[in-house]
Design a protein around this motif. Structure first.
Motif, short mmCIF file in Angstrom:
data_model
loop_
_atom_site.label_atom_id
_atom_site.label_comp_id
_atom_site.label_asym_id
_atom_site.label_seq_id
_atom_site.Cartn_x
_atom_site.Cartn_y
_atom_site.Cartn_z
N PRO A 1 4.07 2.47 -7.25
CA PRO A 1 3.46 3.04 -6.08
C PRO A 1 2.91 2.12 -4.96
O PRO A 1 2.08 1.24 -5.77
CB PRO A 1 2.64 4.52 -6.03
N VAL B 1 0.05 6.92 -0.92
CA VAL B 1 0.31 8.10 -1.63
C VAL B 1 -0.48 9.24 -1.10
O VAL B 1 -1.75 9.19 -0.86
CB VAL B 1 -0.16 8.27 -3.20
N PHE C 1 5.20 9.14 -0.70
CA PHE C 1 4.76 7.63 -1.05
C PHE C 1 5.79 6.69 -0.80
O PHE C 1 6.76 6.86 -0.51
CB PHE C 1 4.39 7.64 -2.56
N PHE D 1 6.81 2.89 -2.59
CA PHE D 1 7.03 2.44 -3.86
C PHE D 1 7.90 1.05 -3.92
O PHE D 1 8.67 0.82 -3.09
CB PHE D 1 7.64 3.52 -4.87
#
Length: 210
Positions: free
Chosen positions: A130, A135, A175, A177
């Motif tokens: 991530p 997040v 999130f 990533f």
């Protein structure tokens, strides 16, 4: 595993091509039917980093990055512009994007995942890289904040809550990533003359398991 927690320049990966790859074993039966199986639980992504290059300065940046990774020796982060966040491409990341687990009354740590659903079938992809600071999470639709209610390990994608979620409650997250990859070659061939004419080097990149 030999891995550098550094992202390939995102402006160079933009314009590259690539995507998921599966491995399927197909057995042709005497009846004409087929049996199909796969030894892979998860897909593996491949890209061509060369297609994102636009100038000789880009080539120089690529070579510097390649040399610092010692070719195939060290892995690195890659931004897949076609698939780099928990939400749809047109929407911002939200805390309810992905259901990553359900509480069991014991566990505090959970792996981030992204779910791909089609025709009633869902594939859960583990997210191990991530992007730091991206997040956000929720427990039973109640927002939880990083540094207050949970911590995220950006090297593994493990989210750990300060308090154990109750049994049966839904745990969700949103999130951005990266994909863990390495160069899939120990050599880069660049011709300055041909590059100026619109030709770019072939720079294969392949996802690694971490």
């Amino acid at each position: 595993m030999s891995f550098h927690e550094i992202r390939f320049p995102a402006d160079l990966s933009f314009g590259s091509i690539g995507g998921p790859e599966r491995r399927t074993d197909i057995v042709q039966l005497t009846s004409g039917h087929e049996e199909r199986n796969t030894p892979w639980a998860h897909s593996r992504r491949r890209y061509d980093a060369g297609l994102g290059l636009r100038s000789l300065d880009d080539v120089e940046a690529l070579i510097a990055f390649f040399e610092a990774r010692q070719g195939q020796v060290y892995g690195f982060r890659w931004k897949d512009w076609a698939d780099y966040k928990s939400s749809a491409p047109s929407r911002p990341v939200a805390m309810g994007d992905q259901v990553i687990a359900y509480g069991d009354g014991v566990s505090r740590s959970f792996q981030l995942i992204k779910n791909y659903t089609s025709g009633g079938v869902t594939y859960a992809r583990p997210i191990t890289k991530p992007v730091a600071g991206s997040v956000i999470a929720a427990v039973q639709d109640v927002e939880r904040r990083e540094g207050v209610h949970f911590e995220i390990d950006v090297d593994t994608g493990i989210i750990t809550f300060d308090e154990v979620p109750l049994d049966g409650v839904e745990i969700s997250a949103g999130f951005e990533f990266d994909v863990p990859v390495r160069f899939d070659t120990d050599r880069i061939n660049v011709s300055v003359a041909s590059f100026k004419a619109g030709q770019v080097p072939d720079v294969p990149v392949v996802e690694v398991r971490v």
